[in-house]
Design a protein around this motif. Structure first.
Motif, short mmCIF file in Angstrom:
data_model
loop_
_atom_site.label_atom_id
_atom_site.label_comp_id
_atom_site.label_asym_id
_atom_site.label_seq_id
_atom_site.Cartn_x
_atom_site.Cartn_y
_atom_site.Cartn_z
N PHE A 145 67.03 71.31 23.78
CA PHE A 145 68.38 71.76 23.45
C PHE A 145 68.79 72.96 24.29
O PHE A 145 69.95 73.07 24.70
CB PHE A 145 68.48 72.08 21.95
N GLY A 157 63.28 72.02 20.69
CA GLY A 157 64.20 73.14 20.86
C GLY A 157 64.48 73.44 22.31
O GLY A 157 65.63 73.74 22.69
N ALA A 161 67.98 73.80 16.50
CA ALA A 161 67.82 72.39 16.86
C ALA A 161 66.94 71.68 15.84
O ALA A 161 67.21 70.54 15.46
CB ALA A 161 67.20 72.28 18.26
#
Lengths: 182, 394
Positions: free
Chosen positions: B208, B205, B188
């Motif tokens: 994501f 992250g 990400a």
């Protein structure tokens, strides 16, 4: 099976089953046969069972929803009152009503009050704690917390007729059928 | 009770073919776009790639999760998740154009730009084309190894009926899930966050991880609602299973919201210009409208709907909601990526819509082709009897 007992002295008749599938199937048939005041007992929650005995709705979701909304509003306005009305402090030039910063506490209060409403509402709706219940008059009922599954047709059912109810429960292939005394 | 052979419906072959045709037609359209506006082509391509690789990797995460937790809900969707993870080779191939378009996509490929400030210059040792490609190769190698092992053990389990395969799948899933979260965080950062090299967010992250799992579960629910209307899964899937998936969907909606809001709250509280710039670019004009739509339709509406037990138990209502979430996920990816290039003015290209459809055609063609290769239920799993038992214990 004891014969000729008047209904007035009976809580209901109880059938004992060996597994949850049997209990759910039996509950469905009993409901289909027109009995409405029926109840099931099992060592663990069986989701299909409540549908099978015609238990459709409780007020609990509404209680929890109201609790959650009140908790959320309470949490938010508690902070609003503290930060804007009672003791305003300028933090980093941010507005007093810094609502994004209020969200975590608002969320926590929502969960907290909703959870309390769920537990207390459940106890109230089930009339718990209840140290005595008539179903414990049945001889093997203690097994309901271990490995047995029970179905009761209560005597307050308008369709209840002792002999007919016993005969009907026996067609459902139970381990045994017993009377539950008042 | 145990019947052998849950042969997938034969319609999958037709679906695979039609999806391939759609994919190729839209790919041709997209190729025309590449000649019209090369830079915009790569941006739209990145949108499509991030969305569809999200379903592949989210499925891998859910697959590992269900190996670790057990439970009938996961057993029934396991073959769908496995088929989704077998689209990974396609995603590897589809990554190649991103390498080709690296210079159009990522400002850190421009060394003059990276030497403008000391903060950016410090990042050159991480953000450079060589290391970017090496890292991507490591991610794909790791994901392929996990997906390959899980699919292979699952196939062996079907054939040999040995308990140890279940154990092996759990052994892969435990450490696998931990490293999957780390690798998705890095992916990400590389693929999306580095579009604005001056900006950073440590929770990016995890957003994501949650968002991709949400995409994957929504897609899986759609597939299950389709399969449930056909033999053989109509005999297996019950309302209580949709209830379980609905609950998991609610949990993922809340998890995504939690991460996404945490990032917003921290940046809003810190109020530092280099951090807030990211949100400033994403809240005016059309970007602001999309942001509001994401809050309402990817959080508020699904959250409130999924509180209802009836909505979770109804296959149709849950599938409709899953479709809505998938559409919102595409918009969300557009909103994450495109404002990096259009900071001042809202700009939505026709290619932003065409690219996800083109890649989706290829992805679904691969998925449907893979899904029909194996039995729809893992017939030798120890939990299979429980899965076919009509009454469920909670």
């Amino acid at each position: 099976m004891k014969q000729g007992k008047p209904h007035k002295s009976l809580y209901g008749v109880m059938a004992q089953f060996d597994n949850p599938s049997q209990l759910v199937a039996a509950a469905k048939e009993t409901y289909a046969a027109g009995y409405r005041q029926i109840n099931g007992y099992s060592p663990f929650p069986i989701e299909e069972l409540s549908e099978a005995i015609g238990f459709r709705r409780t007020a609990l979701p509404l209680i929890v929803l109201i609790g959650g909304i009140l908790g959320g509003l309470g949490g938010f306005f508690m902070q609003y009152w503290m930060e804007v009305i009672d003791y305003p402090i300028n933090v980093g030039g941010k507005p007093f009503n810094s609502w994004p910063a209020f969200i975590p506490i608002t969320f926590e209060c929502t969960v907290l009050v909703a959870a309390f409403s769920a537990v207390l509402g459940m106890l109230a709706l089930n009339k718990l704690p209840q140290p005595y219940h008539r179903v414990f008059n049945a001889p093997h009922f203690a097994l309901a917390t271990r490995d047995s599954f029970f179905l009761v047709i209560e005597s307050k059912d308008p369709k209840f007729d002792h002999d007919e109810a016993v005969r009907f429960l026996k067609t459902l292939d139970p381990r045994e059928v017993v009377d539950v005394e008042l | 009770m145990k019947q052998l052979g849950y042969t997938p419906p034969t319609e999958l072959k037709g679906i695979s073919m039609r999806a391939l045709i759609v994919g190729v037609v839209f790919l041709v359209l997209l190729a025309i776009g590449a000649f019209v506006d090369r830079a915009q082509f790569f941006r739209a391509y990145l949108v499509g790639f991030v969305f569809w690789s999200g379903i592949t990797l989210g499925s891998l995460a859910l697959l590992m999760l269900q190996h670790l937790t057990g439970g009938v809900w996961g057993l029934i969707i396991r073959r769908v998740l496995e088929a989704s993870t077998r689209t990974l080779p396609l995603m590897v191939i589809l990554f190649v154009p991103i390498i080709i378009g690296l210079k159009s996509l990522y400002p850190w490929t421009d060394t003059a730009f990276m030497h403008q400030t000391e903060a950016l210059a410090q990042k050159i040792s991480f953000l450079n084309p060589g290391f970017f490609i090496i890292r991507a190769a490591i991610y794909f190698a790791f994901w392929s190894a996990c997906a390959g092992l899980l699919n292979w053990f699952s196939l062996l389990q079907d054939r040999t009926d040995q308990k140890r395969h279940r154990k092996r799948m759990q052994m892969v899933s435990g450490p696998g899930l931990a490293f999957l979260i780390v690798s998705i965080t890095f992916a990400a950062i590389d693929w999306v966050m580095s579009l604005e090299p001056g900006w950073s967010s440590t929770i990016f992250g995890l957003i994501f991880v949650a968002a991709w799992s949400l995409s994957a579960l929504s897609f899986t629910i759609l597939v299950m609602s389709w399969l449930t209307r056909r033999a053989p899964m109509n005999e297996v899937v019950q309302r209580s299973h949709f209830h379980d998936w609905g609950n998991l969907l609610l949990a993922l909606v809340m998890l995504w919201t939690y991460f996404a809001f945490s990032q917003y709250l921290l940046i809003w509280s810190g109020n530092l210009p280099e951090e807030t710039a990211w949100y400033v670019a994403r809240k005016h004009d059309g970007w602001g409208v999309i942001a509001l739509a994401i809050v309402i339709l990817q959080f508020a509406f699904p959250f409130l709907t999924l509180l209802s037990r009836a909505a979770k138990k109804s296959a149709d209502r849950l599938a409709t909601l899953a479709l809505l979430i998938l559409i919102m996920r595409v918009l969300d990816v557009i909103w994450l990526i495109e404002p990096a290039y259009y900071r001042e003015h809202f700009h939505l290209s026709w290619m932003d819509i065409v690219a996800p459809i083109a890649m989706g055609g290829l992805w679904i063609a691969t998925f449907a082709w893979q899904l029909q290769k194996r039995s729809l239920m893992p017939i030798n799993d120890p939990q299979i009897e429980q899965a076919l038992e009509p009454v469920h214990e909670h």
